[in-house]
Design an enzyme around this catalytic site. Structure first.
Site, PDB file in Angstrom:
ATOM      1  N   ASP A 194       0.865  -1.182   0.000  1.00 34.59           N
ATOM      2  CA  ASP A 194       0.000   0.000   0.000  1.00 34.59           C
ATOM      3  C   ASP A 194       0.901   1.231   0.000  1.00 34.59           C
ATOM      4  OD1 ASP A 194      -2.256   1.831   0.559  1.00 34.59           O
ATOM      5  OD2 ASP A 194      -3.343   0.002   1.054  1.00 34.59           O
ATOM      6  N   GLY A 216       5.105  -0.502  -3.630  1.00 36.72           N
ATOM      7  CA  GLY A 216       4.098   0.213  -2.875  1.00 36.72           C
ATOM      8  C   GLY A 216       3.310   1.150  -3.758  1.00 36.72           C
ATOM      9  N   HIS A 217       2.478   1.955  -3.106  1.00 38.64           N
ATOM     10  CA  HIS A 217       1.606   2.881  -3.820  1.00 38.64           C
ATOM     11  C   HIS A 217       2.110   4.312  -3.756  1.00 38.64           C
ATOM     12  CE1 HIS A 217      -2.088  -0.031  -3.419  1.00 38.64           C
ATOM     13  NE2 HIS A 217      -1.052  -0.563  -4.051  1.00 38.64           N
ATOM     14  N   GLY A 218       3.336   4.507  -3.292  1.00 39.93           N
ATOM     15  CA  GLY A 218       3.930   5.826  -3.281  1.00 39.93           C
ATOM     16  C   GLY A 218       3.766   6.539  -1.955  1.00 39.93           C
TER      17      GLY A 218
END
Length: 370
Positions: A194, A216-218
């Site tokens: 995430d 991940g999502h940054g």
């Protein structure tokens, strides 16, 4: 200090810490170490050491000087335990070995693993309601949820954090921040399923530097707007960070429709993107689960955002996406020296923007839309 690991077999549980400030003007005694083995802890990876850890904590907490609860090298299984204050002196939990949580839910009497209540000045753990504290040289592996959750914290410094989670593990934010101010995160490597770092309502004056994110999502601000109150994040600085193979790079996300709020005062600079899907992404139509109303508008005002010296490669053609609200357009957006290349089919890279007001300076690759 050597790195420490918080593990739970194949899954690591995140911890919840609820702390409040206390003071103690009594005469201080010299610093003392309290080795958990002296209180019955066994580093065999099988014995539940919760009671031994709690006994060590209770004695250390009553020491009228600086105390250190010491966990030596070895693997200590620890079930659900709650460490309580206030303590009679400054206290630290020093972890040299591995803390391993059991996989059997019968060992958990509450919805968290390790809980700290009403302590001031605790170091080397993660926190809720904490002030003037440090978290450093901690390694967290395979959390079932967010690895570190900071809530209602002030003046926190997190550094040399190593977070390891597979990219497919949902809801495993690396560091999740809410209702907190004056937080510094630096010199860390975060890989999750995430957001590497997420900042939600009530976050202000957050400084992030020298962080490697991926998978991940940054690094995300939001999501904002789903709740009815406190939809405000202000004063975020992200610098000298690298994103590797992430779904997003820097992202601001708000729900639509949403309640009113503000996301303002952000600076993202000196950032490297290495094969990132959405390097620059403002998404004011955030809706991760259908049904979604694409005609609705967010009421979160995004303003005063500077993105400067951002370079690298995008895995999507739209390297810069700013999908802002039709009812409260993004304003005071600045892009300076952007160089994001796309080498896939249908190239080169493009910018995709709507409802944005701002200006651009220096190199603009892809060509800007401001």
């Amino acid at each position: 200090m050597s790195s420490s690991r918080l593990a739970i077999g194949s899954v690591c549980l995140s911890m919840v810490f609820m702390l409040a400030c206390i003071s103690d003007a009594r005469r201080r005694l010299p610093q003392r170490f309290f080795d958990v083995r002296a209180f019955g802890a066994v580093p065999d990876g099988r014995t539940d050491n919760a009671k031994a850890f709690l006994r060590a904590w209770d004695v250390a907490c009553r020491w009228r000087g600086p105390s250190r609860v010491y966990v030596p090298f070895g693997t200590f299984m620890v079930g659900s335990v709650k460490f309580k204050g206030p303590c009679d002196g400054p206290i630290a939990l020093v972890i040299k070995g591995d803390l391993k949580a059991p996989t059997d839910p019968r060992y958990f009497s509450v919805d968290h693993w390790l809980s700290f209540l009403y302590v001031d000045g605790l170091v080397n753990m993660r926190f809720d309601f904490v002030s003037n504290s440090k978290v450093n040289h901690i390694r967290s592996i395979d959390s079932k949820n967010a690895h570190f959750n900071l809530f209602a914290c002030t003046n926190m410094n997190m550094s040399h954090i190593r977070i390891i989670t597979p990219s497919w593990a949902p809801n495993t934010d690396g560091i999740h921040i809410g209702s907190s101010s004056n937080i510094q995160i630096s010199h860390s490597i975060i890989g999750t399923g995430d957001d590497c770092i997420s900042m939600v309502s009530g976050s202000q004056d957050i400084d992030i530097s020298d962080v490697i994110c991926g998978p991940g999502h940054g690094i995300s601000i939001g999501s904002l707007g789903r709740g009815q109150i406190d939809n405000v994040v202000t004063g975020v600085a992200v610098s000298n960070c690298t994103f590797v193979g992430t779904q997003n790079g820097i992202r601001i996300k708000t729900w639509a429709p949403s309640s009113a709020g503000l996301a303002s005062g952000f600076t993202f600079e000196d950032i490297t993107m290495n094969h990132v899907n959405n390097p620059i992404f403002i998404d004011q139509q955030y809706c991760p689960h259908p049904p979604c109303n694409r005609q609705a508008s967010s009421r979160i005002q995004v303003s005063n955002v500077t993105m400067r010296n951002i370079w690298g490669t995008s895995t999507s053609k739209a390297a810069v996406t700013m999908n802002c609200s039709g009812s409260v357009p993004c304003k005071q957006i600045t892009l300076a020296n952007i160089n994001l290349a796309y080498r896939g089919p249908g190239g080169p890279a493009i910018s995709a923007c709507s409802n944005v007001r701002g200006k651009a300076y220096g190199q603009q690759l892809p060509p800007g839309c401001l």
